[in-house]
Write a protein that holds these residues in place. Structure first.
Motif, mmCIF file in Angstrom:
data_model
loop_
_atom_site.group_PDB
_atom_site.id
_atom_site.type_symbol
_atom_site.label_atom_id
_atom_site.label_comp_id
_atom_site.label_asym_id
_atom_site.label_seq_id
_atom_site.Cartn_x
_atom_site.Cartn_y
_atom_site.Cartn_z
ATOM 1 N N PRO A 129 -9.319 -6.498 -5.622
ATOM 2 C CA PRO A 129 -7.881 -5.887 -6.057
ATOM 3 C C PRO A 129 -7.259 -6.308 -7.048
ATOM 4 O O PRO A 129 -6.439 -7.538 -6.893
ATOM 5 N N LEU A 130 -6.510 -5.391 -8.245
ATOM 6 C CA LEU A 130 -5.475 -5.404 -8.551
ATOM 7 C C LEU A 130 -4.214 -6.159 -8.503
ATOM 8 O O LEU A 130 -2.781 -5.905 -8.901
ATOM 9 N N TYR A 131 -4.342 -4.467 -7.595
ATOM 10 C CA TYR A 131 -3.116 -3.929 -7.024
ATOM 11 C C TYR A 131 -3.246 -3.552 -5.490
ATOM 12 O O TYR A 131 -4.237 -3.439 -5.359
ATOM 13 N N GLY B 56 -3.676 8.892 1.736
ATOM 14 C CA GLY B 56 -3.183 9.981 2.059
ATOM 15 C C GLY B 56 -1.329 9.811 2.111
ATOM 16 O O GLY B 56 -0.739 10.899 2.751
ATOM 17 N N ASP B 57 -0.573 8.450 2.455
ATOM 18 C CA ASP B 57 0.795 8.419 1.750
ATOM 19 C C ASP B 57 0.539 7.364 0.985
ATOM 20 O O ASP B 57 1.164 5.753 0.608
ATOM 21 N N TYR B 58 0.026 7.797 -0.167
ATOM 22 C CA TYR B 58 0.366 7.144 -1.225
ATOM 23 C C TYR B 58 1.826 7.153 -2.494
ATOM 24 O O TYR B 58 1.974 7.904 -2.504
ATOM 25 N N ARG B 59 2.009 5.457 -2.188
ATOM 26 C CA ARG B 59 3.732 6.110 -2.659
ATOM 27 C C ARG B 59 3.806 5.105 -4.044
ATOM 28 O O ARG B 59 4.217 5.110 -5.067
ATOM 29 N N GLY B 60 2.545 3.554 -4.431
ATOM 30 C CA GLY B 60 3.290 2.880 -5.239
ATOM 31 C C GLY B 60 1.509 1.795 -4.847
ATOM 32 O O GLY B 60 1.080 2.336 -3.630
ATOM 33 N N LEU B 61 2.841 1.418 -5.918
ATOM 34 C CA LEU B 61 1.534 -0.123 -5.411
ATOM 35 C C LEU B 61 1.936 -1.467 -5.883
ATOM 36 O O LEU B 61 2.889 -1.253 -6.665
ATOM 37 N N LEU B 62 1.140 -2.660 -4.921
ATOM 38 C CA LEU B 62 2.117 -3.811 -5.260
ATOM 39 C C LEU B 62 1.034 -4.374 -6.574
ATOM 40 O O LEU B 62 -0.082 -4.176 -6.368
ATOM 41 N N ASP B 63 2.114 -5.164 -7.493
ATOM 42 C CA ASP B 63 1.212 -5.534 -8.726
ATOM 43 C C ASP B 63 0.608 -6.859 -8.126
ATOM 44 O O ASP B 63 1.528 -8.042 -7.637
ATOM 45 N N ARG B 64 -0.610 -7.250 -7.547
ATOM 46 C CA ARG B 64 -0.655 -8.742 -7.472
ATOM 47 C C ARG B 64 0.263 -10.085 -8.183
ATOM 48 O O ARG B 64 -0.091 -10.987 -7.410
ATOM 49 N N ARG B 65 -0.843 -9.689 -9.519
ATOM 50 C CA ARG B 65 -0.120 -11.125 -10.076
ATOM 51 C C ARG B 65 1.338 -11.058 -10.576
ATOM 52 O O ARG B 65 1.851 -12.343 -10.549
ATOM 53 N N THR B 66 1.995 -9.426 -10.812
ATOM 54 C CA THR B 66 3.574 -10.405 -10.735
ATOM 55 C C THR B 66 4.539 -10.049 -9.907
ATOM 56 O O THR B 66 5.380 -10.365 -9.538
ATOM 57 N N GLY B 67 4.447 -9.723 -8.734
ATOM 58 C CA GLY B 67 4.132 -8.928 -6.949
ATOM 59 C C GLY B 67 5.359 -8.219 -6.707
ATOM 60 O O GLY B 67 6.317 -7.890 -6.178
ATOM 61 N N GLU B 68 5.478 -7.627 -8.683
ATOM 62 C CA GLU B 68 6.611 -6.515 -8.456
ATOM 63 C C GLU B 68 5.451 -4.792 -7.536
ATOM 64 O O GLU B 68 4.677 -4.536 -7.270
ATOM 65 N N TYR B 69 6.774 -3.792 -7.269
ATOM 66 C CA TYR B 69 6.158 -2.665 -6.400
ATOM 67 C C TYR B 69 6.026 -1.646 -8.145
ATOM 68 O O TYR B 69 7.151 -1.512 -8.374
ATOM 69 N N ILE B 70 5.352 -1.188 -8.387
ATOM 70 C CA ILE B 70 4.995 0.388 -9.265
ATOM 71 C C ILE B 70 5.551 1.251 -7.834
ATOM 72 O O ILE B 70 3.981 1.701 -7.513
ATOM 73 N N LYS B 71 6.557 2.199 -8.285
ATOM 74 C CA LYS B 71 6.794 3.553 -6.964
ATOM 75 C C LYS B 71 5.953 4.237 -8.291
ATOM 76 O O LYS B 71 6.736 4.638 -9.388
ATOM 77 N N PHE B 72 5.217 5.594 -7.726
ATOM 78 C CA PHE B 72 5.240 6.830 -8.556
ATOM 79 C C PHE B 72 6.048 7.860 -7.809
ATOM 80 O O PHE B 72 6.449 7.710 -6.678
ATOM 81 N N THR B 73 5.927 8.736 -8.539
ATOM 82 C CA THR B 73 7.003 10.003 -8.768
ATOM 83 C C THR B 73 5.905 10.797 -9.258
ATOM 84 O O THR B 73 5.836 11.498 -9.731
ATOM 85 N N ARG B 74 5.715 12.215 -7.598
ATOM 86 C CA ARG B 74 4.764 12.787 -8.351
ATOM 87 C C ARG B 74 5.461 13.407 -9.167
ATOM 88 O O ARG B 74 6.639 14.553 -8.665
ATOM 89 N N THR B 75 4.436 14.724 -9.243
ATOM 90 C CA THR B 75 5.386 15.862 -10.310
ATOM 91 C C THR B 75 4.282 17.010 -9.971
ATOM 92 O O THR B 75 3.318 16.564 -9.299
#
Ligand code: G4P
Length: 535
Positions: free
Chosen positions: A176-178, A185-204
């Motif tokens: 897994p890259l993320y 069922g409760d998808y909020r975002g992704l942990l970027d395994r390479r940078t350790g950062e959180y990519i948070k998504f917003t629904r449209t």
């Protein structure tokens, strides 16, 4: 034209296909990818849902109505990945694969035209039969695979369950890259395994637009997401301890597969997939010819025809041959040579085709797919080139498992019937077998899946106005044989020998016991297995 230009164009190209079981979300993902690349302004264009104009793919819609996907084509879009010069973005070619397993021979041909595959899995269903079959084809051809777990916005399995299933059942190790933040069922975002950062998504609204992303550091992510972030961090660490980090060499060798979690419907994780394609999927490479020499991408023009198709759209009743460019620069109007016949082939009508939309292609490079209109002489596996001559190995036909004779029922239509048979044969819709005993009036059709027969009768009617009936024969398997063995085989009960259009001599057997008996009793006869669909 300089090899510098070709080098630059090749470097920025990625040509791939999505392999999946029907309903995993291939069309939705295709649409989401195109949306991200700003090819279409609103998602929904592919499906033509909600009254939006269907710009991309009417035929998909038509096929959906029948519940199957019978045709294939290619979508090209530009994507400026992180770090790309905006004036020189990547060029992505997405080649569509037929969805139904009865058309696995078509899919096999399509997969000869791509450099990578995206294996799209439904988070709740995991690996399904058609995914498995198509994955085997990728493995057979050495095509590296990126794994996408889709529908993460809906309840499904855990990431570790899916990873285990893939490793255990197909021996492909997901890396897994993320890691998704929030369970299926409760998808909020992704942990970027390479940078350790959180990519948070917003629904449209309705997932119709690219989902905005915000990048947060780990501490902020923990404060915002609490337990969901902690769980994702622990999973990521565990994967690291298990050695499941991306390794480019192992990926290219088909041992590991970068894994991404997406919701094609909400447009979550789609950008990450594009970035992964750009970063990891290999650019087009040279190809080995039948004389074992390699035609490099910067060498003079050459291309392989991987699909021939007719009658996709009533407003364009013609025959299209799709070629994948292997080397050199293609320019419309070029007169190239057809390796199989030695004849010149004019490329005046070169087009990019996706659904109803056709655009003239003036220039194309290795990795690109170009449709040639009214290409009556071209068949799947054929080579086109500019001197020096090159010829690529033919695409193997699959071992047919279904055999029927085809009989014309419309009076006075025999001529059209023959023409139609020849055309469908050349397109590779079915294999056509003949022998002296049966004559030409009712040839035997051989198929990997019975739905291929339905395509034959439907097209006979729609395009040639010929009514035909399919009459199943009592044969269940085929072996390749030769002239010397044919007479003895023909004397056996439950066996009949035919010649296929490509010249191969095939013996059909009523069942495997008959075959085994003959193999035992007549050891001198040549009875060679054909390439099986799942080999
Ligand atoms: P296919 O081409 O692989 O056969 O699948 P397709 O994209 O048509 O998707 C199959 C169904 O799954 C569609 O629902 C589609 O909306 C849904 N789907 C695709 N991706 C996602 C996703 O990421 N999340 C969720 N929740 N659903 C997804 P349908 O009910 O068949 O059609 P429709 O009602 O959406 O028109």
């Amino acid at each position: 034209m300089s090899s510098e230009v070709i080098g630059r164009e090749v470097k920025r190209r990625r040509t791939f296909a999505i392999i999946s079981h029907p309903d995993a979300g291939k069309s939705t993902m295709t649409e989401a990818l195109a949306l991200h690349a700003r090819m279409i302004s609103e998602a929904g264009a592919v499906h033509g849902k909600g009254g939006r104009r269907s710009t991309v793919s009417d035929w998909m819609e038509m096929e959906k109505a029948r519940g199957i996907s019978v045709s294939s084509t290619a979508l090209q879009f530009k994507y400026a990945a992180t770090g790309d010069d905006p004036d020189l973005p990547h060029v992505i070619n997405l080649v569509d694969t037929p969805g139904h397993s009865d058309f696995s021979e078509d899919t096999y041909r399509v997969l000869t035209a791509v450099d990578a595959a995206v294996m799209l899995i439904d988070a709740a269903k995991g690996l399904e039969p058609q995914t498995l079959k198509l994955f085997q084809v990728c493995r057979h051809r050495g095509i590296p695979v990126i794994t996408v777990v889709n529908k993460w916005d809906r309840p499904g399995q855990t990431p570790l369950e899916l990873i285990d299933e893939i490793s255990e059942r197909i021996g492909l190790i997901p890396t897994p890259l993320y890691v998704p933040v929030g369970i299926a069922g409760d998808y909020r975002g992704l942990l970027d395994r390479r940078t350790g950062e959180y990519i948070k998504f917003t629904r449209t609204a309705g997932g119709a637009k690219v989902a905005p992303e915000s990048i947060l550091d780990a501490d902020t992510a923990r404060d915002t997401e609490g337990a969901a972030w902690v769980a994702a961090s622990e999973e990521s660490e565990l994967l690291g301890e298990l050695g499941q980090d991306h390794d480019q060499e192992m990926f290219l060798a088909g041992q590991t597969s970068p894994m991404i979690f997406t919701s094609a419907m909400l447009n979550f994780g789609v950008r990450q997939l594009l970035e992964a394609l750009v970063e990891f999927a290999p650019p087009p490479r040279g190809r080995v010819a039948i004389d074992d020499s390699t035609r490099e991408v910067a060498d003079p023009f050459s291309a392989v025809v991987f699909k021939v198709q007719a009658g996709m759209d009533s407003s364009h009743r013609d025959r299209l041959a799709y070629m994948r460019i292997v080397s050199g620069q293609f320019e419309r109007g070029m007169v190239v040579s057809h390796a199989q016949t030695g004849k010149p082939f004019a490329t005046k009508y070169a087009q990019a085709v996706f659904g109803r939309d056709r655009a003239t292609v003036d220039t194309a490079y290795p990795g690109d797919v170009v449709g040639l209109v009214n290409a009556m002489a071209l068949a799947p596996g054929d080579t086109l080139y500019l001197d020096p001559k090159v010829q690529y190995p033919p695409i193997p036909s699959f071992a047919p498992e279904h055999f029927s004779s085809l009989r014309v029922t419309t009076a006075d239509k025999y001529k059209q019937f023959r023409k139609a048979i020849d055309q469908l044969d050349a397109e590779g819709v079915v294999q056509v077998l003949r022998n002296d005993l049966r004559g030409d009036a009712s040839p035997v059709l051989a198929a990997v899946g019975p739905m291929q027969f339905e395509v034959v009768t439907a097209r006979m009617k729609a395009e040639f106005n010929v009514d035909t009936v399919i009459e199943p024969l009592g044969y269940a398997l085929a072996r390749r044989t030769d002239e010397a063995s044919a007479p003895e085989l023909n004397r056996q009960r439950g066996v009949e020998v035919f010649t296929r259009t490509d010249g191969a001599i095939l013996a059909l057997f009523s069942d495997k016991w008959r075959l085994q008996y003959i193999e035992k009793e007549h050891k001198d006869l040549l009875l060679e297995p054909l390439v099986a669909a799942a080999d």
